[in-house]
Design an enzyme around this catalytic site. Sequence first.
Site, PDB file in Angstrom:
ATOM      1  N   VAL A 146     -13.378 -10.936   2.282  1.00 21.44           N
ATOM      2  CA  VAL A 146     -14.562 -10.439   3.168  1.00 21.44           C
ATOM      3  C   VAL A 146     -15.464  -9.521   2.488  1.00 21.44           C
ATOM      4  O   VAL A 146     -16.451  -9.469   3.027  1.00 21.44           O
ATOM      5  CB  VAL A 146     -13.776  -9.725   4.504  1.00 21.44           C
ATOM      6  N   SER A 185      -8.584   1.493  14.460  1.00 21.51           N
ATOM      7  CA  SER A 185      -7.347   2.310  14.363  1.00 21.51           C
ATOM      8  C   SER A 185      -7.456   3.634  15.309  1.00 21.51           C
ATOM      9  O   SER A 185      -8.817   3.890  15.238  1.00 21.51           O
ATOM     10  CB  SER A 185      -6.779   2.785  12.969  1.00 21.51           C
ATOM     11  N   THR A 233       4.092  -1.947   8.054  1.00 18.98           N
ATOM     12  CA  THR A 233       3.363  -3.046   7.208  1.00 18.98           C
ATOM     13  C   THR A 233       3.346  -2.315   5.769  1.00 18.98           C
ATOM     14  O   THR A 233       3.653  -1.335   5.628  1.00 18.98           O
ATOM     15  CB  THR A 233       2.207  -3.486   7.521  1.00 18.98           C
ATOM     16  N   ARG A 282      -7.397 -14.150   0.921  1.00 21.96           N
ATOM     17  CA  ARG A 282      -8.087 -14.575  -0.220  1.00 21.96           C
ATOM     18  C   ARG A 282      -7.153 -14.886  -1.346  1.00 21.96           C
ATOM     19  O   ARG A 282      -7.543 -15.622  -2.344  1.00 21.96           O
ATOM     20  CB  ARG A 282      -8.522 -12.904  -0.772  1.00 21.96           C
ATOM     21  N   TYR A 313     -10.293   5.998   4.656  1.00 22.24           N
ATOM     22  CA  TYR A 313      -9.773   5.045   5.821  1.00 22.24           C
ATOM     23  C   TYR A 313     -10.213   5.579   7.273  1.00 22.24           C
ATOM     24  O   TYR A 313     -10.680   4.809   8.012  1.00 22.24           O
ATOM     25  CB  TYR A 313      -8.154   5.293   5.644  1.00 22.24           C
TER      26      TYR A 313
HETATM   27  P1  NAP Z   1      -1.340  -5.216   5.633  1.00 24.41           P
HETATM   28  O1  NAP Z   1      -0.102  -5.753   5.988  1.00 24.41           O
HETATM   29  O2  NAP Z   1      -1.586  -4.403   4.288  1.00 24.41           O
HETATM   30  O3  NAP Z   1      -2.193  -6.567   5.602  1.00 24.41           O
HETATM   31  C1  NAP Z   1      -3.898  -6.383   5.212  1.00 24.41           C
HETATM   32  C2  NAP Z   1      -4.251  -7.524   5.276  1.00 24.41           C
HETATM   33  O4  NAP Z   1      -5.575  -7.470   4.862  1.00 24.41           O
HETATM   34  C3  NAP Z   1      -3.669  -8.558   4.107  1.00 24.41           C
HETATM   35  O5  NAP Z   1      -3.587  -9.778   4.668  1.00 24.41           O
HETATM   36  C4  NAP Z   1      -4.789  -8.369   2.926  1.00 24.41           C
HETATM   37  O6  NAP Z   1      -4.733  -9.449   2.132  1.00 24.41           O
HETATM   38  C5  NAP Z   1      -5.852  -8.442   3.806  1.00 24.41           C
HETATM   39  N1  NAP Z   1      -7.080  -7.886   3.025  1.00 24.41           N
HETATM   40  C6  NAP Z   1      -7.378  -6.781   2.442  1.00 24.41           C
HETATM   41  N2  NAP Z   1      -8.577  -6.840   1.848  1.00 24.41           N
HETATM   42  C7  NAP Z   1      -9.023  -8.002   1.994  1.00 24.41           C
HETATM   43  C8  NAP Z   1     -10.189  -8.703   1.604  1.00 24.41           C
HETATM   44  N3  NAP Z   1     -11.263  -8.039   0.879  1.00 24.41           N
HETATM   45  N4  NAP Z   1     -10.385 -10.132   2.103  1.00 24.41           N
HETATM   46  C9  NAP Z   1      -9.569 -10.702   2.777  1.00 24.41           C
HETATM   47  N5  NAP Z   1      -8.287 -10.087   3.230  1.00 24.41           N
HETATM   48  C10 NAP Z   1      -8.196  -8.760   2.704  1.00 24.41           C
HETATM   49  O7  NAP Z   1      -1.742  -4.316   6.681  1.00 24.41           O
HETATM   50  P2  NAP Z   1      -1.715  -4.235   8.237  1.00 24.41           P
HETATM   51  O8  NAP Z   1      -0.996  -3.200   8.728  1.00 24.41           O
HETATM   52  O9  NAP Z   1      -1.105  -5.631   8.868  1.00 24.41           O
HETATM   53  O10 NAP Z   1      -3.328  -4.094   8.646  1.00 24.41           O
HETATM   54  C11 NAP Z   1      -4.117  -5.108   9.216  1.00 24.41           C
HETATM   55  C12 NAP Z   1      -4.938  -4.314  10.034  1.00 24.41           C
HETATM   56  O11 NAP Z   1      -4.455  -3.332  11.109  1.00 24.41           O
HETATM   57  C13 NAP Z   1      -5.811  -3.325   9.111  1.00 24.41           C
HETATM   58  O12 NAP Z   1      -7.038  -3.515   9.534  1.00 24.41           O
HETATM   59  C14 NAP Z   1      -5.581  -2.088   9.298  1.00 24.41           C
HETATM   60  O13 NAP Z   1      -6.313  -1.189   9.041  1.00 24.41           O
HETATM   61  C15 NAP Z   1      -5.128  -2.023  10.722  1.00 24.41           C
HETATM   62  N6  NAP Z   1      -4.076  -1.003  11.382  1.00 24.41           N
HETATM   63  C16 NAP Z   1      -2.812  -0.928  10.944  1.00 24.41           C
HETATM   64  C17 NAP Z   1      -1.988  -0.068  11.524  1.00 24.41           C
HETATM   65  C18 NAP Z   1      -0.511   0.011  10.899  1.00 24.41           C
HETATM   66  O14 NAP Z   1      -0.027   0.911  11.455  1.00 24.41           O
HETATM   67  N7  NAP Z   1      -0.060  -0.840   9.864  1.00 24.41           N
HETATM   68  C19 NAP Z   1      -2.415   0.935  12.319  1.00 24.41           C
HETATM   69  C20 NAP Z   1      -3.818   1.043  12.901  1.00 24.41           C
HETATM   70  C21 NAP Z   1      -4.624  -0.119  12.300  1.00 24.41           C
HETATM   71  P3  NAP Z   1      -3.898  -9.192   0.736  1.00 24.41           P
HETATM   72  O15 NAP Z   1      -2.283  -9.677   0.953  1.00 24.41           O
HETATM   73  O16 NAP Z   1      -4.708 -10.269  -0.208  1.00 24.41           O
HETATM   74  O17 NAP Z   1      -4.199  -7.885   0.202  1.00 24.41           O
END
Ligand code: NAP
Length: 241
Positions: A62, A142, A199, A36, A164
């Site tokens: 999104v 998750s 992350t 975004r 969450y």
């Molecule tokens: P992250 O580094 O915070 O990345 C999240 C991404 O989502 C960022 O690119 C963020 O963009 C984007 N985003 C948030 N709201 C949005 C919107 N309205 N429109 C478009 N993009 C948006 O987190 P991550 O850990 O990589 O997470 C990625 C996925 O993995 C998530 O669905 C999370 O729930 C899942 N997950 C992560 C973990 C973990 O341990 N890290 C574990 C289980 C599941 P901006 O930079 O613009 O905010």
Amino acid sequence: MTDQKTALVTGANKGIGFEIAAGLGALGYKVGVGARDDARREAAVEKLRAGGADVFGVPLDVTDDASVAAAAHLMQEQAGGLDALVNNAGITGGPEQAPTTVDPETVLAVVQTNVIGVMRVTNAMLPMLRRSASPRIVNVSSSVGSLTRQTTPGSFVGPIAVAYAPSKTFLNAVMVQYARELADTNILINAACPGFVATDLNGFRGTGTAQQGAATPIRLATLPDGGPTGQFFEDAGTIPW
Ligand code: NAP
């Protein structure tokens, strides 16, 4: 049209989404880097291109109908269609998520992004996916969304988080309904838990790397024809609902 497969990854400017885009790029996909923020998206595109990936930026919030519709248009224009959609974008809603004291707006905001956002993007991309020979949809979920694990003493389920964790349960339940509706098509739709990886989402407290977290989503985005659908996976196998 070439034989090159195409993918769209939401939230691909950093974290797991960035690594999914890099991994699919390394496999030869032409990848739309959905993000975004213009500056963060362009920085990611440059970095991915420097690594040899065939990528292009896709402005994408999104939670915004017009943005998602424009993203679908751009995918068609730039890539000629879509073979693999990875719904990765997600938010936690922050640390204040005790069920008895949470601000209901926090719960709504998380559901808007993590569930309704996935449906909005999926439905906008479906016409292109239906035209693909081997369409795949991956929802990055998750294991904290597993009610079985949430109620099994000793399981790793993260902190109490009424926005969450249930948003991922909801997302999984929605995915099952998609799988039922799409059962007679060649579309494979699955949910992936990336594991607990470092992350921004968790203040980099995760124990694995974002690249490790990208492995299961990439595997599900590249499943062979006839592969599983309507299931919930982590690296070690399926996750109980
Ligand atoms: P992250 O580094 O915070 O990345 C999240 C991404 O989502 C960022 O690119 C963020 O963009 C984007 N985003 C948030 N709201 C949005 C919107 N309205 N429109 C478009 N993009 C948006 O987190 P991550 O850990 O990589 O997470 C990625 C996925 O993995 C998530 O669905 C999370 O729930 C899942 N997950 C992560 C973990 C973990 O341990 N890290 C574990 C289980 C599941 P901006 O930079 O613009 O905010």
